[in-house]
Scaffold this motif. Sequence first.
Motif, PDB file in Angstrom:
ATOM      1  N   PRO A   1       0.824  -1.216   0.000  1.00  0.00           N
ATOM      2  CA  PRO A   1       0.000   0.000   0.000  1.00  0.00           C
ATOM      3  C   PRO A   1       0.861   1.271   0.000  1.00  0.00           C
ATOM      4  N   ASN A   2       0.392   2.294  -0.703  1.00  0.00           N
ATOM      5  CA  ASN A   2       1.077   3.580  -0.835  1.00  0.00           C
ATOM      6  C   ASN A   2       2.444   3.476  -1.496  1.00  0.00           C
ATOM      7  N   SER A   3       2.634   2.489  -2.358  1.00  0.00           N
ATOM      8  CA  SER A   3       3.859   2.397  -3.155  1.00  0.00           C
ATOM      9  C   SER A   3       3.469   2.475  -4.626  1.00  0.00           C
ATOM     10  N   PHE A   4       4.390   2.990  -5.446  1.00  0.00           N
ATOM     11  CA  PHE A   4       4.105   3.197  -6.858  1.00  0.00           C
ATOM     12  C   PHE A   4       5.304   2.783  -7.693  1.00  0.00           C
ATOM     13  N   ILE A   5       5.028   2.427  -8.943  1.00  0.00           N
ATOM     14  CA  ILE A   5       6.072   2.019  -9.890  1.00  0.00           C
ATOM     15  C   ILE A   5       5.915   2.849 -11.153  1.00  0.00           C
ATOM     16  N   LEU A   6       7.034   3.400 -11.617  1.00  0.00           N
ATOM     17  CA  LEU A   6       7.069   4.157 -12.864  1.00  0.00           C
ATOM     18  C   LEU A   6       7.421   3.201 -13.996  1.00  0.00           C
ATOM     19  N   ILE A   7       6.630   3.227 -15.072  1.00  0.00           N
ATOM     20  CA  ILE A   7       6.895   2.398 -16.252  1.00  0.00           C
ATOM     21  C   ILE A   7       6.998   3.325 -17.454  1.00  0.00           C
ATOM     22  N   VAL A   8       8.126   3.263 -18.153  1.00  0.00           N
ATOM     23  CA  VAL A   8       8.397   4.126 -19.301  1.00  0.00           C
ATOM     24  C   VAL A   8       8.728   3.246 -20.497  1.00  0.00           C
ATOM     25  N   SER A   9       8.162   3.578 -21.665  1.00  0.00           N
ATOM     26  CA  SER A   9       8.466   2.811 -22.869  1.00  0.00           C
ATOM     27  C   SER A   9       8.652   3.755 -24.048  1.00  0.00           C
ATOM     28  N   GLY A  10       9.297   3.242 -25.063  1.00  0.00           N
ATOM     29  CA  GLY A  10       9.568   4.019 -26.264  1.00  0.00           C
ATOM     30  C   GLY A  10      10.373   3.201 -27.246  1.00  0.00           C
ATOM     31  N   THR A  11      11.079   3.906 -28.125  1.00  0.00           N
ATOM     32  CA  THR A  11      11.921   3.267 -29.130  1.00  0.00           C
ATOM     33  C   THR A  11      13.347   3.771 -28.956  1.00  0.00           C
ATOM     34  N   LYS A  12      14.277   2.852 -28.741  1.00  0.00           N
ATOM     35  CA  LYS A  12      15.670   3.253 -28.588  1.00  0.00           C
ATOM     36  C   LYS A  12      16.342   3.295 -29.958  1.00  0.00           C
ATOM     37  N   PRO A  13      17.293   4.222 -30.169  1.00  0.00           N
ATOM     38  CA  PRO A  13      17.895   4.411 -31.487  1.00  0.00           C
ATOM     39  C   PRO A  13      18.931   3.358 -31.877  1.00  0.00           C
ATOM     40  N   TYR A  14      19.379   2.553 -30.926  1.00  0.00           N
ATOM     41  CA  TYR A  14      20.358   1.501 -31.211  1.00  0.00           C
ATOM     42  C   TYR A  14      19.884   0.191 -30.597  1.00  0.00           C
ATOM     43  N   LEU A  15      20.044  -0.880 -31.323  1.00  0.00           N
ATOM     44  CA  LEU A  15      19.591  -2.193 -30.879  1.00  0.00           C
ATOM     45  C   LEU A  15      20.232  -2.611 -29.560  1.00  0.00           C
ATOM     46  N   ASN A  16      21.517  -2.316 -29.391  1.00  0.00           N
ATOM     47  CA  ASN A  16      22.236  -2.756 -28.194  1.00  0.00           C
ATOM     48  C   ASN A  16      22.327  -1.684 -27.103  1.00  0.00           C
ATOM     49  N   MET A  17      21.524  -0.635 -27.210  1.00  0.00           N
ATOM     50  CA  MET A  17      21.514   0.413 -26.186  1.00  0.00           C
ATOM     51  C   MET A  17      20.805  -0.091 -24.936  1.00  0.00           C
ATOM     52  N   LYS A  18      21.384   0.204 -23.779  1.00  0.00           N
ATOM     53  CA  LYS A  18      20.747  -0.118 -22.499  1.00  0.00           C
ATOM     54  C   LYS A  18      20.011   1.132 -22.024  1.00  0.00           C
ATOM     55  N   VAL A  19      18.735   1.003 -21.705  1.00  0.00           N
ATOM     56  CA  VAL A  19      17.918   2.125 -21.248  1.00  0.00           C
ATOM     57  C   VAL A  19      17.650   1.957 -19.755  1.00  0.00           C
ATOM     58  N   SER A  20      17.783   3.055 -19.015  1.00  0.00           N
ATOM     59  CA  SER A  20      17.519   3.016 -17.579  1.00  0.00           C
ATOM     60  C   SER A  20      16.855   4.316 -17.137  1.00  0.00           C
ATOM     61  N   LEU A  21      16.293   4.293 -15.952  1.00  0.00           N
ATOM     62  CA  LEU A  21      15.677   5.475 -15.354  1.00  0.00           C
ATOM     63  C   LEU A  21      16.587   5.939 -14.225  1.00  0.00           C
ATOM     64  N   SER A  22      16.990   7.201 -14.274  1.00  0.00           N
ATOM     65  CA  SER A  22      17.962   7.720 -13.325  1.00  0.00           C
ATOM     66  C   SER A  22      17.393   8.914 -12.563  1.00  0.00           C
ATOM     67  N   PRO A  23      17.071   8.735 -11.276  1.00  0.00           N
ATOM     68  CA  PRO A  23      16.545   9.851 -10.487  1.00  0.00           C
ATOM     69  C   PRO A  23      17.618  10.919 -10.276  1.00  0.00           C
ATOM     70  N   LEU A  24      17.206  12.177 -10.312  1.00  0.00           N
ATOM     71  CA  LEU A  24      18.126  13.271 -10.033  1.00  0.00           C
ATOM     72  C   LEU A  24      18.436  13.316  -8.541  1.00  0.00           C
ATOM     73  N   VAL A  25      19.518  14.008  -8.190  1.00  0.00           N
ATOM     74  CA  VAL A  25      19.944  14.129  -6.803  1.00  0.00           C
ATOM     75  C   VAL A  25      19.515  15.504  -6.283  1.00  0.00           C
ATOM     76  N   TYR A  26      18.888  15.524  -5.121  1.00  0.00           N
ATOM     77  CA  TYR A  26      18.421  16.766  -4.511  1.00  0.00           C
ATOM     78  C   TYR A  26      18.923  16.864  -3.078  1.00  0.00           C
ATOM     79  N   ILE A  27      19.096  18.084  -2.614  1.00  0.00           N
ATOM     80  CA  ILE A  27      19.456  18.316  -1.221  1.00  0.00           C
ATOM     81  C   ILE A  27      18.214  18.265  -0.344  1.00  0.00           C
ATOM     82  N   LYS A  28      17.088  18.796  -0.862  1.00  0.00           N
ATOM     83  CA  LYS A  28      15.824  18.694  -0.142  1.00  0.00           C
ATOM     84  C   LYS A  28      14.744  18.258  -1.134  1.00  0.00           C
ATOM     85  N   GLN A  29      13.686  17.692  -0.628  1.00  0.00           N
ATOM     86  CA  GLN A  29      12.626  17.123  -1.457  1.00  0.00           C
ATOM     87  C   GLN A  29      11.970  18.212  -2.321  1.00  0.00           C
ATOM     88  N   PRO A  30      11.986  18.040  -3.654  1.00  0.00           N
ATOM     89  CA  PRO A  30      11.355  19.021  -4.538  1.00  0.00           C
ATOM     90  C   PRO A  30       9.853  18.746  -4.669  1.00  0.00           C
TER      91      PRO A  30
END
Length: 110
Positions: free
Chosen positions: A30-59
Amino acid sequence: MAENFAELPQSNSVRLIDFEDVRVVPGIVPNSFILIVSGTKPYLNMKVSLSPLVYIKQPEFWGIEVVGSLPGIGLPATAPYTVSLPLDGILGTKGIEVIGANVRKTFDVP
């Protein structure tokens, strides 16, 4: 050292890439969420990942970049991708912002 992070050289093997679809779905816990992102990558062997930005305080909206990396020479053929990321600990006070090469989308997450 941590205060100088933004001044370090940028990588040449990693780039923001575009996405086509973004969904935020409830997690199993409960109260947890998952982000799912899809699209088309420009290279067959490209690795795609989701990278959260770094913050000093919660934006208001926590930025999450859609990143593509190549392990050497890119095979020039497009391919679909789907990546996911649990949002535990990386939610802004209002939600998230997904950041691609040419598009940004914000999502309110309760």
